[in-house]
Motif scaffolding. Structure first.
Motif, PDB file in Angstrom:
ATOM      1  N   THR A  70       0.936  -1.263  -0.139  1.00 23.21           N
ATOM      2  CA  THR A  70       0.128  -0.025  -0.027  1.00 23.21           C
ATOM      3  C   THR A  70       0.780   1.300  -0.194  1.00 23.21           C
ATOM      4  N   LYS A  71       0.285   2.469  -0.244  1.00 25.51           N
ATOM      5  CA  LYS A  71       0.954   3.629  -0.328  1.00 25.51           C
ATOM      6  C   LYS A  71       1.042   4.182   1.093  1.00 25.51           C
ATOM      7  N   ILE A  72       1.897   4.283   1.882  1.00 21.64           N
ATOM      8  CA  ILE A  72       1.915   4.777   3.059  1.00 21.64           C
ATOM      9  C   ILE A  72       3.440   5.500   3.101  1.00 21.64           C
ATOM     10  N   LYS A  73       3.517   6.225   4.141  1.00 18.49           N
ATOM     11  CA  LYS A  73       4.546   7.171   4.506  1.00 18.49           C
ATOM     12  C   LYS A  73       5.676   6.040   5.054  1.00 18.49           C
ATOM     13  N   ALA A  74       6.862   6.405   4.826  1.00 16.34           N
ATOM     14  CA  ALA A  74       8.183   5.466   5.211  1.00 16.34           C
ATOM     15  C   ALA A  74       8.039   3.965   4.865  1.00 16.34           C
ATOM     16  N   LEU A  75       7.601   3.800   3.865  1.00 13.13           N
ATOM     17  CA  LEU A  75       7.016   2.352   3.242  1.00 13.13           C
ATOM     18  C   LEU A  75       8.401   1.793   3.298  1.00 13.13           C
TER      19      LEU A  75
END
Length: 295
Positions: free
Chosen positions: A97-102
Motif C-alpha cells: 500500500t501507499k503509506i509514509k516511510a514504506l
C-alpha cells in the motif's frame, strides 16, 4: 575466417565466465551428493569403513527416534508452512500500500531474515523462557502468568512455529514482487464490474499470485523439513523429544555418535523425499496455478 575466429573467441570467453559456476556446482553440490549416496552404504565413523549395502536404510525402520523425528518434522510442515505463508502474504499486502516511510517498514520486516540463525535462536530463548522471558513478563502485566512456552511438548512446537514466522521476510519479499507484477488493468476491470475488496482479492489477486504461491510453498516445505538451529540452540531436542526434528536427529547421529554412514542414509532419504514432494507439487500445479497469458 576472421568472423569464425571471433565466434570461437567469444565461445571461449563464455565458457570461462561460466566455469566458476560449473566448478562450484561440481565440488560443492554434485560430488558431495554422490559421496553421501556412497557413504550411506558403509558403516563408518570416519576412520574405519565397512561396506554394509542397504543395512543402514533397513535400520531406519526400527529406529524409534527416527520415527519421532519424522513425526515432528511432518507436524511442522503441515502447520508451519501455511501459517508462515499466510503471515508473509498479509505483510506483503500491507507493505504493498501507499503509506509514509514504506521503505523503512519493508526493511524492518526483512531484517530478521538476514540475521544469523544462532543469534536469532538465542534471542528467542530469552523471549520465550518460562521463568525470566520477556514475553511472560509482558503478559504478567495483564494478568497472564506462567505459560511454559519451551517446557511443555505441545507448546514447544507452537513456539517453534511462531519463531519460524519471525523470519518470513524473504517469503514476504517474494510475495511483494508477485503483487507488484499484477497489472492494475485487472483490478480496474473488476471494480467496474462492481467487485468489492474481498471479491477483487479472491478473483484477481489470488489467481494471479498462484505462481508465486507455488514457488514460496516449495521453499517453505524444504525449509520446514530442514529445521535445525532452534532445536539445537534453544531446546536441544526437548522437551520429551517434542522438537527432535529430522535434521537434528541426523546431526546427532553424525557428529555426536560418529555414525556417518547411518546419518548419510538419513540424508539420502530426505533428499529423495524432497525431490518427490517437489515433483508432486509441480505436477499438481497444472490444475491450480494460473500464468498470465496462459490458456
Amino acid at each position: 575466417m576472421i568472423k569464425m575466429r571471433q565466434e570461437k573467441r567469444n565461445e571461449m570467453y563464455m565458457y570461462l565466465f561460466i566455469l566458476p559456476g560449473i566448478l562450484g556446482f561440481l565440488f560443492f553440490w554434485l560430488i558431495p551428493i554422490v559421496y553421501t549416496f556412497v557413504l550411506s552404504t558403509f558403516k563408518t565413523n570416519g576412520m574405519n569403513n565397512i561396506f554394509v549395502g542397504i543395512e543402514n536404510y533397513i535400520k531406519l525402520f526400527g529406529d524409534k527416534e527416527y520415527r519421532k523425528a519424522i513425526f515432528n518434522t511432518v507436524y511442522m510442515v503441515i502447520l508451519g508452512v501455511p501459517i508462515n505463508m499466510l503471515a508473509a502474504l498479509i505483510l506483503a499486502m500491507l507493505l504493498n500500500t501507499k503509506i509514509k516511510a514504506l521503505g523503512l517498514f519493508r526493511t524492518i520486516f526483512y531484517i530478521p531474515t538476514i540475521l544469523p540463525g544462532v543469534a536469532t535462536a538465542v534471542s528467542m530463548f530469552f523471549i520465550f523462557n518460562t521463568r525470566y522471558g520477556l514475553l511472560n513478563r509482558v503478559l504478567s502485566l495483564v494478568g497472564i502468568e506462567g505459560i511454559d512456552w519451551l517446557g511443555e511438548p505441545g507448546m514447544a512446537k507452537l513456539t517453534f512455529i511462531i519463531i519460524g514466522a519471525w523470519g518470513v521476510g524473504q517469503t514476504m519479499i517474494i510475495f511483494l514482487m508477485g503483487l507488484q507484477g499484477i497489472s492494475e488493468t485487472y483490478f480496474e476491470a473488476a471494480y467496474v464490474d462492481g467487485a468489492n475488496s474481498f471479491q477483487r482479492f479472491w478473483s484477481v489477486t489470488l489467481p494471479m499470485l498462484t505462481p508465486t504461491i507455488l514457488y514460496n510453498f516449495i521453499l517453505q516445505c524444504i525449509a520446514q523439513m530442514q529445521i535445525f538451529t532452534p532445536a539445537y540452540v534453544i531446546t536441544n531436542g526437548g522437551p520429551d523429544q517434542a522438537t527432535y526434528f529430522y535434521v537434528y536427529k541426523l546431526y546427532r547421529d553424525a557428529f555426536q555418535f560418529g555414525k556417518f554412514g547411518y546419518a548419510s542414509a538419513q540424508s539420502v532419504v530426505l533428499f529423495i523425499v524432497t525431490l518427490i514432494l517437489t515433483f508432486l507439487v509441480m505436477k499438481s500445479s497444472n490444475s491450480w496455478v494460473h500464468y498470465e497469458g496462459g490458456e
